[in-house]
Structure formats: structure tokens, C-alpha cells
Design a protein around this motif. Structure first.
Motif, PDB file in Angstrom:
ATOM      1  N   ARG A  12    -106.966  12.439  33.747  1.00  0.00           N
ATOM      2  CA  ARG A  12    -107.903  11.846  34.702  1.00  0.00           C
ATOM      3  C   ARG A  12    -107.811  10.318  34.653  1.00  0.00           C
ATOM      4  O   ARG A  12    -107.821   9.643  35.683  1.00  0.00           O
ATOM      5  N   SER A  13    -107.703   9.778  33.455  1.00  0.00           N
ATOM      6  CA  SER A  13    -107.590   8.323  33.292  1.00  0.00           C
ATOM      7  C   SER A  13    -106.320   7.800  33.946  1.00  0.00           C
ATOM      8  O   SER A  13    -106.326   6.740  34.580  1.00  0.00           O
ATOM      9  N   LEU A  14    -105.237   8.546  33.812  1.00  0.00           N
ATOM     10  CA  LEU A  14    -103.984   8.157  34.457  1.00  0.00           C
ATOM     11  C   LEU A  14    -104.145   8.159  35.976  1.00  0.00           C
ATOM     12  O   LEU A  14    -103.757   7.207  36.657  1.00  0.00           O
ATOM     13  N   ALA A  15    -104.766   9.202  36.489  1.00  0.00           N
ATOM     14  CA  ALA A  15    -104.945   9.323  37.939  1.00  0.00           C
ATOM     15  C   ALA A  15    -105.814   8.215  38.515  1.00  0.00           C
ATOM     16  O   ALA A  15    -105.582   7.751  39.626  1.00  0.00           O
ATOM     17  N   PHE A  16    -106.805   7.765  37.749  1.00  0.00           N
ATOM     18  CA  PHE A  16    -107.723   6.736  38.240  1.00  0.00           C
ATOM     19  C   PHE A  16    -107.367   5.327  37.787  1.00  0.00           C
ATOM     20  O   PHE A  16    -108.143   4.400  37.988  1.00  0.00           O
ATOM     21  N   GLY A  17    -106.197   5.173  37.164  1.00  0.00           N
ATOM     22  CA  GLY A  17    -105.726   3.842  36.820  1.00  0.00           C
ATOM     23  C   GLY A  17    -106.343   3.223  35.578  1.00  0.00           C
ATOM     24  O   GLY A  17    -106.235   2.023  35.376  1.00  0.00           O
ATOM     25  N   SER A  18    -106.963   4.033  34.739  1.00  0.00           N
ATOM     26  CA  SER A  18    -107.512   3.539  33.465  1.00  0.00           C
ATOM     27  C   SER A  18    -106.473   3.800  32.379  1.00  0.00           C
ATOM     28  O   SER A  18    -106.611   4.698  31.550  1.00  0.00           O
ATOM     29  N   THR A  55    -105.233   2.260  29.650  1.00  0.00           N
ATOM     30  CA  THR A  55    -105.507   2.152  28.220  1.00  0.00           C
ATOM     31  C   THR A  55    -106.263   3.384  27.732  1.00  0.00           C
ATOM     32  O   THR A  55    -106.031   3.871  26.621  1.00  0.00           O
ATOM     33  N   ALA A  56    -107.126   3.920  28.568  1.00  0.00           N
ATOM     34  CA  ALA A  56    -107.891   5.124  28.202  1.00  0.00           C
ATOM     35  C   ALA A  56    -106.986   6.339  28.027  1.00  0.00           C
ATOM     36  O   ALA A  56    -107.317   7.255  27.279  1.00  0.00           O
ATOM     37  N   VAL A  57    -105.833   6.335  28.689  1.00  0.00           N
ATOM     38  CA  VAL A  57    -104.877   7.428  28.519  1.00  0.00           C
ATOM     39  C   VAL A  57    -104.508   7.545  27.037  1.00  0.00           C
ATOM     40  O   VAL A  57    -104.566   8.618  26.447  1.00  0.00           O
ATOM     41  N   GLY A  58    -104.146   6.426  26.446  1.00  0.00           N
ATOM     42  CA  GLY A  58    -103.783   6.425  25.028  1.00  0.00           C
ATOM     43  C   GLY A  58    -104.942   6.815  24.142  1.00  0.00           C
ATOM     44  O   GLY A  58    -104.795   7.607  23.217  1.00  0.00           O
ATOM     45  N   PHE A  59    -106.107   6.269  24.434  1.00  0.00           N
ATOM     46  CA  PHE A  59    -107.281   6.585  23.630  1.00  0.00           C
ATOM     47  C   PHE A  59    -107.501   8.088  23.579  1.00  0.00           C
ATOM     48  O   PHE A  59    -107.678   8.675  22.502  1.00  0.00           O
ATOM     49  N   HIS A  60    -107.461   8.769  24.717  1.00  0.00           N
ATOM     50  CA  HIS A  60    -107.727  10.205  24.763  1.00  0.00           C
ATOM     51  C   HIS A  60    -106.590  11.025  24.153  1.00  0.00           C
ATOM     52  O   HIS A  60    -106.839  12.021  23.471  1.00  0.00           O
ATOM     53  N   LEU A  61    -105.347  10.609  24.372  1.00  0.00           N
ATOM     54  CA  LEU A  61    -104.236  11.343  23.776  1.00  0.00           C
ATOM     55  C   LEU A  61    -104.305  11.321  22.258  1.00  0.00           C
ATOM     56  O   LEU A  61    -104.128  12.348  21.602  1.00  0.00           O
ATOM     57  N   ARG A  97    -100.267   4.365  18.925  1.00  0.00           N
ATOM     58  CA  ARG A  97    -101.690   4.512  18.625  1.00  0.00           C
ATOM     59  C   ARG A  97    -102.297   3.253  18.031  1.00  0.00           C
ATOM     60  O   ARG A  97    -103.332   2.781  18.487  1.00  0.00           O
ATOM     61  N   ASN A  98    -101.687   2.681  17.005  1.00  0.00           N
ATOM     62  CA  ASN A  98    -102.267   1.484  16.386  1.00  0.00           C
ATOM     63  C   ASN A  98    -102.382   0.320  17.369  1.00  0.00           C
ATOM     64  O   ASN A  98    -103.428  -0.315  17.438  1.00  0.00           O
ATOM     65  N   PRO A  99    -101.345   0.039  18.157  1.00  0.00           N
ATOM     66  CA  PRO A  99    -101.493  -1.065  19.122  1.00  0.00           C
ATOM     67  C   PRO A  99    -102.579  -0.844  20.164  1.00  0.00           C
ATOM     68  O   PRO A  99    -103.289  -1.774  20.525  1.00  0.00           O
ATOM     69  N   VAL A 100    -102.736   0.391  20.667  1.00  0.00           N
ATOM     70  CA  VAL A 100    -103.716   0.614  21.739  1.00  0.00           C
ATOM     71  C   VAL A 100    -105.143   0.480  21.229  1.00  0.00           C
ATOM     72  O   VAL A 100    -106.064   0.242  22.005  1.00  0.00           O
ATOM     73  N   MET A 101    -105.344   0.606  19.929  1.00  0.00           N
ATOM     74  CA  MET A 101    -106.694   0.494  19.387  1.00  0.00           C
ATOM     75  C   MET A 101    -107.126  -0.969  19.220  1.00  0.00           C
ATOM     76  O   MET A 101    -108.283  -1.239  18.941  1.00  0.00           O
ATOM     77  N   HIS A 102    -106.208  -1.894  19.394  1.00  0.00           N
ATOM     78  CA  HIS A 102    -106.543  -3.309  19.295  1.00  0.00           C
ATOM     79  C   HIS A 102    -107.348  -3.710  20.531  1.00  0.00           C
ATOM     80  O   HIS A 102    -106.990  -3.372  21.660  1.00  0.00           O
ATOM     81  N   PRO A 103    -108.459  -4.430  20.355  1.00  0.00           N
ATOM     82  CA  PRO A 103    -109.337  -4.737  21.493  1.00  0.00           C
ATOM     83  C   PRO A 103    -108.703  -5.599  22.579  1.00  0.00           C
ATOM     84  O   PRO A 103    -109.173  -5.595  23.708  1.00  0.00           O
ATOM     85  N   GLU A 104    -107.634  -6.306  22.250  1.00  0.00           N
ATOM     86  CA  GLU A 104    -106.989  -7.149  23.264  1.00  0.00           C
ATOM     87  C   GLU A 104    -105.793  -6.466  23.926  1.00  0.00           C
ATOM     88  O   GLU A 104    -105.109  -7.069  24.746  1.00  0.00           O
ATOM     89  N   GLU A 105    -105.548  -5.220  23.565  1.00  0.00           N
ATOM     90  CA  GLU A 105    -104.421  -4.470  24.127  1.00  0.00           C
ATOM     91  C   GLU A 105    -104.856  -3.764  25.403  1.00  0.00           C
ATOM     92  O   GLU A 105    -105.863  -3.055  25.425  1.00  0.00           O
ATOM     93  N   PHE A 106    -104.112  -3.968  26.462  1.00  0.00           N
ATOM     94  CA  PHE A 106    -104.353  -3.284  27.727  1.00  0.00           C
ATOM     95  C   PHE A 106    -103.051  -2.675  28.198  1.00  0.00           C
ATOM     96  O   PHE A 106    -102.023  -3.351  28.220  1.00  0.00           O
ATOM     97  N   TRP A 107    -103.094  -1.414  28.538  1.00  0.00           N
ATOM     98  CA  TRP A 107    -101.898  -0.720  28.997  1.00  0.00           C
ATOM     99  C   TRP A 107    -101.783  -0.782  30.507  1.00  0.00           C
ATOM    100  O   TRP A 107    -102.777  -0.749  31.231  1.00  0.00           O
ATOM    101  N   ASP A 108    -100.532  -0.817  30.954  1.00  0.00           N
ATOM    102  CA  ASP A 108    -100.246  -0.651  32.369  1.00  0.00           C
ATOM    103  C   ASP A 108     -99.712   0.772  32.566  1.00  0.00           C
ATOM    104  O   ASP A 108     -99.625   1.545  31.606  1.00  0.00           O
ATOM    105  N   ILE A 109     -99.349   1.104  33.771  1.00  0.00           N
ATOM    106  CA  ILE A 109     -98.899   2.465  34.052  1.00  0.00           C
ATOM    107  C   ILE A 109     -97.633   2.815  33.277  1.00  0.00           C
ATOM    108  O   ILE A 109     -97.446   3.948  32.838  1.00  0.00           O
TER     109      ILE A 109
END
Length: 131
Positions: A10-16, A18-24, A89-101
Motif C-alpha cells: 500500500r505504501s508503494l502504491a501511494f508513494g510513501s 520509506t514506509a515500504v522499508g519500514f513495513h518490510l 534495514r539499518n539505513p532506512v531506520m535513520h531519521p534523515e533517510e528518505f527512500w525514492d521509488i
């Protein structure tokens, strides 16, 4: 686990992205705690004391200083788990990390492969435990 995988999609579909990594990675951690550790008989106070993927990985690959698991976990599982932990996983948990598609898409394959490998390994361990 299923809910988190669904939320990742769902996060991927809606463009969120960084949340994709969090949930995976939350799904991976839940599978370890609720399936691997239960199947292997790891006392919950041992992993609840330090609840993080690095500690879980040490338990599964047999390098934890306090816990010896009775049946070895497949090295393919622990190798991929460590790779995912270090590089995704470790990089995505950093508060300044934002993922793109692109980052989100590149993380999905290894995470789903790991989940599949873990489920197969857990089934094999359950067979050995019941013998």
C-alpha cells in the motif's frame, strides 16, 4: 507479517517509499520472533532484552554469547538477513533517510526472498524438532 507486507504494498502504491522499508523489515522481525524463536525454543527474555535485528541475527547464526540454538538455521537465511540488515534495514531506520521509488523497489525483492526462505527453513526445522 501479512499485514505488514500488505502495508508495504500500500505504501508503494501511494508513494510513501520509506514506509515500504519500514513495513518490510517489521515483517521480517516479526517472523523471526514469532516463528523462528518459538520453533527453536529461544526464551523470550533473551531476545526481549535487546530487541533488534542485529541481536536476532546473532541468535540465528549461533554467535550470540548467551544462546545456543539446538538446530542450525540455514546459512543462506542468515547471510541474506545480514545483507538486508546492513544495506537496507539499518539505513532506512535513520531519521534523515528518505527512500525514492528506486530504493523501495530494490528492497522488495530481497525482503520477500528472505521471508520465503525463512518460511521454508522454519518448516524444515519443525520437521526435525518433531522427530
Amino acid at each position: 507479517v501479512i499485514i505488514d507486507i500488505r502495508e508495504a504494498a500500500r505504501s508503494l502504491a501511494f508513494g510513501s517509499y520509506t514506509a515500504v522499508g519500514f513495513h518490510l523489515y517489521r515483517a521480517i522481525e516479526a517472523l523471526i520472533v514469532k516463528e523462528y524463536f518459538v520453533t527453536l525454543g529461544v526464551p523470550n527474555f533473551e531476545y526481549n532484552e535487546n530487541p533488534n535485528l542485529g541481536n536476532y541475527s546473532k541468535i540465528l547464526n549461533g554467535t550470540h554469547h548467551k544462546i545456543n540454538i539446538p538446530i542450525p538455521v540455514d546459512i543462506k537465511v542468515t547471510s541474506l538477513l545480514d545483507h538486508i540488515r546492513e544495506h537496507y534495514r539499518n539505513p532506512v531506520m535513520h531519521p534523515e533517510e528518505f527512500w525514492d521509488i528506486d530504493k523501495a523497489n530494490s528492497a522488495i525483492g530481497p525482503a520477500i526472498s528472505l521471508i520465503d526462505m525463512m518460511m521454508q527453513d522454519i518448516q524444515e526445522i519443525k520437521k526435525k524438532v518433531s522427530i
